[in-house]
Design a protein around this motif. Structure first.
Motif, short mmCIF file in Angstrom:
data_model
loop_
_atom_site.label_atom_id
_atom_site.label_comp_id
_atom_site.label_asym_id
_atom_site.label_seq_id
_atom_site.Cartn_x
_atom_site.Cartn_y
_atom_site.Cartn_z
N VAL A 215 -5.55 11.71 -0.71
CA VAL A 215 -4.58 11.32 -1.78
C VAL A 215 -4.91 9.78 -2.68
CG1 VAL A 215 -2.81 10.97 -3.07
CG2 VAL A 215 -3.22 13.05 -2.05
N GLU A 216 -5.57 9.25 -3.00
CA GLU A 216 -6.04 8.04 -3.68
C GLU A 216 -4.79 7.28 -4.14
OE1 GLU A 216 -9.08 5.33 -6.48
OE2 GLU A 216 -9.02 7.37 -6.88
N VAL A 217 -4.29 5.62 -3.47
CA VAL A 217 -3.17 5.01 -3.98
C VAL A 217 -3.64 4.35 -5.47
CG1 VAL A 217 -1.86 3.63 -3.37
CG2 VAL A 217 -2.11 5.17 -2.24
N ARG A 218 -3.55 4.37 -6.35
CA ARG A 218 -4.00 4.04 -7.50
C ARG A 218 -3.02 4.07 -8.47
NH1 ARG A 218 -6.37 5.01 -12.69
NH2 ARG A 218 -6.47 7.75 -11.74
N ASN A 219 -2.72 2.53 -8.62
CA ASN A 219 -1.37 2.44 -9.48
C ASN A 219 -1.89 2.42 -11.35
OD1 ASN A 219 0.32 2.26 -8.35
ND2 ASN A 219 0.19 0.27 -7.72
N ARG A 220 -1.08 2.97 -12.44
CA ARG A 220 -1.44 2.93 -13.33
C ARG A 220 -1.22 1.72 -14.53
NH1 ARG A 220 -2.67 6.91 -11.19
NH2 ARG A 220 -4.11 8.84 -11.63
#
Length: 254
Positions: A215-220
């Motif tokens: 899972v890639e931790v990427r904030n939107r």
């Protein structure tokens, strides 16, 4: 009916009794040297899992697993869940700010690995009040969901959940596996006893990274500024009903 396994989500948040303050950079609330504890709605989720096992016995509810995503100190919250009665814990360690969609993706991976029959989450966390993770998790897993639960019952291979809705109470039936999010009136959480706190130190606690779960931790979302709400203005005593009505008309005109 074969035995069931319950996965419970818990989150470490600023304690509900703390008066939060905005930090000097206005990027969020001050968390340094501030007491943290388990999110109150998650306490209710843990309690409900324990009550279901106490009602149906360990033969039917064979395992309760606590899961938390967050920094290293989230393990303290997991140990609390273990002290309350959870059998083991899983910590997805991340120092990044985790948005609800990322948490839901992490949970979905753990669910795929652990294969629980019921996932119980607090309806929202008191720090961001998003009220999204449970619904997003149900969508990712394509599982039925019963949100805002005020009563939960297991009937054979299905759930019966009383939900709190705007018009009153709604009773829904759901096949298993399923997602439940807890509301305030579901139960009254217990306190962990000292012997159980000591026993919790020996219960298994597994640590994994988001990368381990692919899972890639990427904030939107980007927080632009956090400020305290304006101070409430003082009230004013009026001499008559006519004056009160006039003041209300003036306020409405503004």
């Amino acid at each position: 009916m074969s035995s069931l396994r319950i996965l419970v989500g818990v989150k470490r948040v600023v304690d509900s009794a703390v008066k939060v303050r905005v930090n000097s950079a206005q990027t969020g609330v001050e968390t340094a040297n501030v007491k943290h504890s388990m999110n109150p709605f998650d306490e209710i989720a843990v309690e409900e899992a324990l009550r279901l096992r106490e009602k149906h016995g360990k033969e039917k509810i064979k395992e309760i697993i606590a899961l938390s995503c967050g920094p290293a100190k989230a393990q303290e919250t997991l140990r609390t869940a273990l002290a309350l009665g959870a059998d083991r814990a899983i910590h997805v360690k991340s120092d990044d700010v985790l948005e609800p969609l990322t948490v839901a993706k992490l949970f979905s991976k753990v669910v795929s690995n652990e294969k629980p029959d019921i996932v119980i989450l607090g309806k929202q966390a008191i720090d961001d009040d998003s009220n999204q993770t449970g619904q997003m998790l149900a969508g990712l897993l394509n599982w039925p969901q019963a949100t805002f639960a005020s009563k939960v019952a297991i009937n054979g291979s299905s759930l019966e959940v009383v939900r709190e809705v705007d018009g009153g109470l709604e009773t829904v039936s759901s096949a298993l596996p399923a997602i439940i999010t807890t509301d305030l009136r579901l139960n009254e959480p217990r306190y962990a006893s000292l012997p159980n706190i000591m026993k919790a130190k020996k219960k298994p606690l597994q640590t994994v990274l988001p990368a381990d779960l692919d899972v890639e931790v990427r904030n939107r979302l980007q927080t632009l500024k956090v400020t305290e709400p304006p101070k409430r203005q003082g009230g004013k005593i009026v001499a008559s009903v006519d004056e009160l009505l006039e003041k209300l008309r003036e306020t409405k005109a503004l």
